[in-house]
Design an enzyme around this catalytic site. Structure first.
Site, mmCIF file in Angstrom:
data_model
loop_
_atom_site.group_PDB
_atom_site.id
_atom_site.type_symbol
_atom_site.label_atom_id
_atom_site.label_comp_id
_atom_site.label_asym_id
_atom_site.label_seq_id
_atom_site.Cartn_x
_atom_site.Cartn_y
_atom_site.Cartn_z
ATOM 1 C CB ALA A 1 -7.632 -5.875 2.736
ATOM 2 C CE LYS A 2 -4.471 -0.173 -2.232
ATOM 3 N NZ LYS A 2 -4.993 0.452 -1.060
ATOM 4 N NE ARG A 3 -5.534 -8.818 4.000
ATOM 5 C CZ ARG A 3 -5.285 -8.205 4.942
ATOM 6 N NH1 ARG A 3 -4.035 -7.211 4.715
ATOM 7 N NH2 ARG A 3 -5.692 -7.888 6.023
ATOM 8 C CB THR B 1 -8.788 -3.253 -2.497
ATOM 9 O OG1 THR B 1 -8.260 -3.269 -1.215
ATOM 10 C CG2 THR B 1 -9.731 -2.158 -2.684
ATOM 11 C CG ASP C 1 -2.156 0.551 0.892
ATOM 12 O OD1 ASP C 1 -2.305 1.860 0.283
ATOM 13 O OD2 ASP C 1 -3.366 -0.059 0.992
#
Lengths: 273, 273
Positions: free
Chosen positions: B94-96, B120, A98
């Site tokens: 969360a951009k996992r 996300t 991020d």
């Protein structure tokens, strides 16, 4: 002692390149842990005790804890590891990615909350998504480069100036992002020739190598392709093959885990030269 | 109702493309919340109550909770939102990104534990790191494409067959990964001409657009570049500019948040045509 030096000392102390992955899938745990609210902690710490003299690192995978709301057990596992085996590096496998202000929160999570020596991160958002981790100058940042899954090729194998994207990531990290000497890379064992190409790009940088064990990567080819001149340079991860090593009902899971960890460490060492 | 339909209904019901981001940085919270163990929950739910008729979605950023061990408060915020504003989509930022078995754990975290309508995710590990989310067929998967940070160009702007990588990601998602119609993309507001190129590739697919507000993206150019033919198609996110909108000591934070949310929604609507 910083992460890279701590890892190097653990390679020597345990004569091992084996990283034991802690992926506690509740459905696969021995029955005595399944209905115990502290079952994951008990299972993982028994695995740690059974393998700590055979491993160069432990790597809890946070997804398994997050799915269950078991962060407190993960905190306790990390505390246990640091208290009892302070010389073995603790890697939080979180693959975070991020931008700056948010990345700093993830760094606080990994380094301050869980006390990890290193954390895995994703390079897709670029340099300023990596920099915040560098403020913790004694800790490590392990960046995804070439992953061991089939779909890894979708992006990582796209050709950029005649070279696959993963090699650009290796070069970016080696030549730019690693200015503080805190970086390592994730490179899967499923493609040994690609592991060799990354090794040629990054010199002695440590590589975290998933994909042996349950994922089927070949140990001899992996070690030959990824080792440094002194026969080290890698954390070769095995998770499921060690955690769920029991072959018959009634066999002690921790003894079975130790047996497979020992076999794996020794199989790796056969090829270190 | 699935995520895409729920989002579409919220665009219409609130006449809004504004997504309110919930990034509760403890150091910036009003003093009455700073020493309250439930302070983040109280702050966020007051923000939600003050802006729920102005937003098309709410987007908690999990890193801020994870850094503090405040997952329980995040669970409670999500429950509050679903109970009180069930028509407003909840997006877990969360951009996992991880391989199959692990990605499934992250999907359980987002969809089952937090009850998110969408999450996300990062595309770097490819198709099999996205597929597990599709098992939750009513939920959304919002894939990073072009991010709003400066370092985003490090990888996303590398040229592949004469086109930048982010356009390949847009094409992969539109032509392959979106077979169930569950996908959306993250495209930053800081590069409006690139937003227009993504829109041309993906048709009416929803775009989550960070980068206005504190990050400085231009609203008129963003809306002109990213809207669909019917003047919708976007969740334009603002976090800090709304959460920390108070201009003088003593001003009520929730009233200030509402004022900025209203101004932002209306500024967006001016350009929807």
């Amino acid at each position: 002692m910083n992460f890279i030096n701590k890892l190097s000392a653990a390679w020597t102390a345990n004569d091992s390149l084996l990283c034991v992955g802690l992926d506690p899938d509740m459905a696969k745990l021995p029955p005595q842990f399944q209905n115990d609210p502290d079952g994951i902690f008990k299972f993982c710490t028994e695995i740690i005790d059974a393998t700590a003299d055979l491993a160069c690192s432990f790597k809890p995978q946070i997804a398994y804890f997050a799915a269950l709301g078991a962060e407190r057990q993960l905190e306790n596992i990390c505390s246990y590891l640091r208290a009892n085996y302070p010389h073995i590096p603790l890697i939080l496998d979180a693959k975070r990615g991020d931008i700056g202000a948010t990345a700093r929160q993830y760094a606080r999570e990994a380094y301050d909350r869980y006390g990890a020596d290193a954390v895995t991160v994703n390079p897709y958002m670029g340099s300023d998504s990596i920099e915040p981790y560098m403020e913790w100058s004694e800790r490590g940042v392990i960046i995804l480069c070439r992953t061991s899954n089939a779909g890894g090729s979708d992006l990582q194998f796209l050709q950029v100036d005649g070279k696959p994207l993963y090699q650009h990531v290796a070069r970016l990290v080696a030549q730019k992002w690693n200015s503080n000497g805190q970086c390592a890379l994730v490179v899967g064992a499923t493609y040994p020739e690609e592991l060799a190409q990354v090794r040629a790009i990054v010199g002695d940088m440590p590589l975290l190598v998933p994909g042996i064990g349950a994922q089927g990567g070949d140990i001899a080819a992996t070690v030959a392709s990824g080792k440094t001149a002194d026969g080290s340079g890698m954390m070769i991860n095995s998770s499921r093959a060690i955690l769920y090593a029991t072959r018959q009902p009634g066999e002690d899971f921790a003894a079975a885990a130790r047996r497979v960890a020992l076999e794996t460490r020794d199989a790796i060492n056969l090829h270190r030269g």
